[in-house]
Design an enzyme around this catalytic site. Structure first.
Site, mmCIF file in Angstrom:
data_model
loop_
_atom_site.group_PDB
_atom_site.id
_atom_site.type_symbol
_atom_site.label_atom_id
_atom_site.label_comp_id
_atom_site.label_asym_id
_atom_site.label_seq_id
_atom_site.Cartn_x
_atom_site.Cartn_y
_atom_site.Cartn_z
ATOM 1 N N SER A 41 0.811 -1.221 0.000
ATOM 2 C CA SER A 41 0.000 0.000 0.000
ATOM 3 C C SER A 41 0.846 1.272 0.000
ATOM 4 C CB SER A 41 -0.936 0.007 1.223
ATOM 5 O OG SER A 41 -0.188 -0.021 2.430
ATOM 6 N N LEU A 44 6.313 3.476 -2.810
ATOM 7 C CA LEU A 44 7.286 2.784 -3.664
ATOM 8 C C LEU A 44 6.608 1.676 -4.457
ATOM 9 C CD1 LEU A 44 10.158 2.183 -4.641
ATOM 10 C CD2 LEU A 44 10.469 0.760 -2.611
ATOM 11 N N LYS A 181 17.428 -0.123 -0.939
ATOM 12 C CA LYS A 181 18.297 0.782 -0.196
ATOM 13 C C LYS A 181 17.426 1.734 0.635
ATOM 14 C CE LYS A 181 18.617 4.208 -3.909
ATOM 15 N NZ LYS A 181 19.477 4.984 -4.795
ATOM 16 N N LEU A 213 21.469 0.951 -10.756
ATOM 17 C CA LEU A 213 22.208 -0.122 -11.415
ATOM 18 C C LEU A 213 21.384 -0.798 -12.501
ATOM 19 C CD1 LEU A 213 24.052 -1.717 -8.368
ATOM 20 C CD2 LEU A 213 24.983 -0.223 -10.127
ATOM 21 N N HIS A 269 26.853 6.399 -5.753
ATOM 22 C CA HIS A 269 28.105 6.836 -6.393
ATOM 23 C C HIS A 269 29.144 5.711 -6.413
ATOM 24 C CE1 HIS A 269 26.470 10.880 -5.677
ATOM 25 N NE2 HIS A 269 27.362 11.319 -6.534
ATOM 26 N N ARG A 359 19.007 19.559 -12.925
ATOM 27 C CA ARG A 359 18.841 18.149 -12.562
ATOM 28 C C ARG A 359 19.550 17.297 -13.598
ATOM 29 N NH1 ARG A 359 15.066 14.456 -14.646
ATOM 30 N NH2 ARG A 359 14.864 12.549 -13.381
ATOM 31 N N LYS A 398 33.392 15.117 -26.257
ATOM 32 C CA LYS A 398 33.768 16.494 -26.582
ATOM 33 C C LYS A 398 35.169 16.481 -27.198
ATOM 34 C CE LYS A 398 33.126 19.539 -23.351
ATOM 35 N NZ LYS A 398 33.085 20.167 -22.008
#
Length: 509
Positions: A41, A44, A181, A213, A269, A359, A398
């Site tokens: 419920s 997530l 997590k 991931l 990270h 963002r 670049k």
């Protein structure tokens, strides 16, 4: 990737139907499959887990004649109540109406406590009834428990699953659990959680999920590095000046300040760092890949005080759930250094921030200056290879080229692979779709192993404790800014050379 771990190189673009389903034949053919979403419920589950399951169902990975989905939480709901809650988060459209309705009919709801046997006994009864209805031999069925729950209840829920909801015997079936997590908030809490779960389940049964991931371009990293000849001799300290791994958000904690203040930033990270810095594994078997990730983390030296800048956006403590004296960073720039032959002397710059001016999530590999620079290229900026994870998934290089015209002048441009332009009509799967499918297939390559988790926390925990003790202070910064100016100064000291006047613009269709 085939089940044998062999590598298959494709020279043609994916067709619309191939883009995500090419290895469907590798899904094990055993007994029927039960997927149990605990915390059904919650946000997530409604926003991520159930939509991912629907997309797998719609693409044929979950067959209605063998799979059933169970929702479990403390909230008193009927089957139809849960289905109504989920429906609004599934894709809309007349052409999907039948698929949505058929999918929702696969969902059954069981209500119960997370720390008492009765609810889990009722859940096991419902699962067993489904298995019997599909004529599954006892012990051959597959049970996947997805814990869309706060980490604080993981131990008690795992105890209940172990005691009341496991397969009764082993005839080719399995029981697996997926844990979200954060995996603890420092080394001690992570190890405690790992020990509590590890006492109940073996490591091959535990899938620690970090949705990053499962993102398309993160999963592309191994292919980019080890399937392209021209990267192999360049990917080292002789050619690379620095690497940035950046996660920037243009919004704050948005009512979740109390939760963020308790857990702070997670370890995403570090998982991306491992894929950028690891050595080539001996094969594509998940354990060979995860072995190389652990070696990277074990080679990271302690973080230096003068290579850390922390910040907190003004207004963060206005959230009533955040303590008035909170020193929790909402911005961090930290430099990691890897002590091995490939990366000695190359700073890996980890950046994360909330309430910033943009963002994006990206990996930015900056190469060293051209020796004997006859074109004065340093004025234009260095070569960079950028992997844009979100938004506007892309990879671009670049590089310096001649400015069109009669004069011999140079300008910085790019070689660009933008996914929306190159793969028109190909639906890029959501991260949760890929990771749930991997769990069903038993492929742990894109999940965090216990020793990998421990090694990451060993790097980060000393800094976290010093923040908690007030030895590091979070510098104030304005929402909508780049963050503290000290962070840019740290990048400059680390050797990063910013390109002025160049802005990457995603190509239009």
């Amino acid at each position: 990737m085939a089940a044998s771990g062999e590598w298959h190189c494709e020279k043609r673009p994916f067709s619309k139907n191939e883009s995500f389903a090419r290895d469907n034949e590798n899904v094990p053919e055993t007994g029927c499959l039960s997927i149990i979403v605990l915390g059904a419920s919650g946000d997530l589950a409604k926003k991520k887990t159930f939509p991912a399951l629907f997309n797998l169902y719609r693409q044929g990975f979950l067959q209605s004649n063998e799979v059933h989905i169970f929702g479990y939480s403390r909230t008193k709901l009927s089957d139809d109540d849960l289905r109504c809650r989920i429906r609004g988060y599934l894709p809309q459209g007349k052409e999907l109406t039948n698929d949505v309705s058929d999918f929702l009919q696969l969902i059954k709801y069981v209500s119960g406590s997370y720390d008492a046997p009765e609810g889990f006994q009722e859940l096991d009864k419902a699962i067993s009834e489904h298995e019997i209805s599909k004529n599954s031999t006892e012990g051959s069925s597959r049970r996947l428990f997805y814990l869309a729950l706060p980490p604080s209840v993981y131990p008690q829920v795992c105890k209940m699953i172990k005691s009341y909801c496991m397969n009764k015997s082993d005839l080719g079936g399995w029981t697996r659990i997926v844990v979200e997590k954060p995996f603890g908030k420092d080394l001690a809490s992570a190890e405690e959680l790992s020990s509590q779960i590890g006492e109940l389940f073996d490591e091959p049964q535990i899938y620690r999920i970090d949705h990053y991931l499962g993102k398309e371009l993160v999963q592309n990293l191994l292919v980019l590095r080890f399937a392209n000849r021209f990267f192999l001799p360049l990917w080292n300290r002789d050619n690379i000046a620095n690497v940035q791994i950046v996660f920037r958000e243009d919004f704050g904690t948005e009512g979740r300040g109390g939760y963020f203040d308790q857990y702070g930033y997670d370890l995403t990270h570090f998982w991306v760092l491992c894929l950028v810095a690891m050595e080539k594994p001996v094969s594509l078997k998940p354990e060979h890949i995860r072995d190389e990730k652990v070696k990277v983390l074990q080679s990271v030296v302690p973080i230096k005080d003068d290579e850390v800048v922390l910040g907190q956006y003004q207004g963060y403590k206005d959230d009533p759930t955040v303590p008035n004296d909170s020193n929790t960073p909402t911005f961090a720039t930290v430099i990691l250094r890897i002590h091995n032959e490939r990366w000695e002397g190359v700073p890996f710059i980890l950046k994360a921030g909330k309430a910033l001016n943009s963002r994006k999530a990206e990996i930015r590999v900056q190469f060293k200056d051209v020796p004997g620079d006859i074109f004065k290229c340093q004025k234009q900026g260095r070569n960079e290879f950028v992997i844009r994870l979100q938004p506007s998934e892309a990879m671009y290089m670049k590089l310096t080229v001649k400015q069109p015209g009669l004069e011999m002048s140079v300008v910085q441009s790019e070689l660009d692979l933008s996914y929306r332009q190159r793969y028109q009509g190909v639906v890029i799967p959501e991260a949760y779709e890929r990771l749930i499918l991997d769990t069903i297939k038993g492929d742990q390559q894109h999940f965090v192993r216990r020793d990998e988790l421990k090694a990451a926390w060993e790097i980060f925990t000393p800094l976290l404790h010093r923040i908690d003790q007030g030895e590091f202070r979070s510098l104030p910064y304005n929402p909508g800014s780049r963050g503290p100016v000290e962070a840019d100064e740290l990048l400059e000291r680390a050797g990063y050379v910013q390109t002025h006047g160049y802005i990457w613009i995603p190509p239009t269709l």
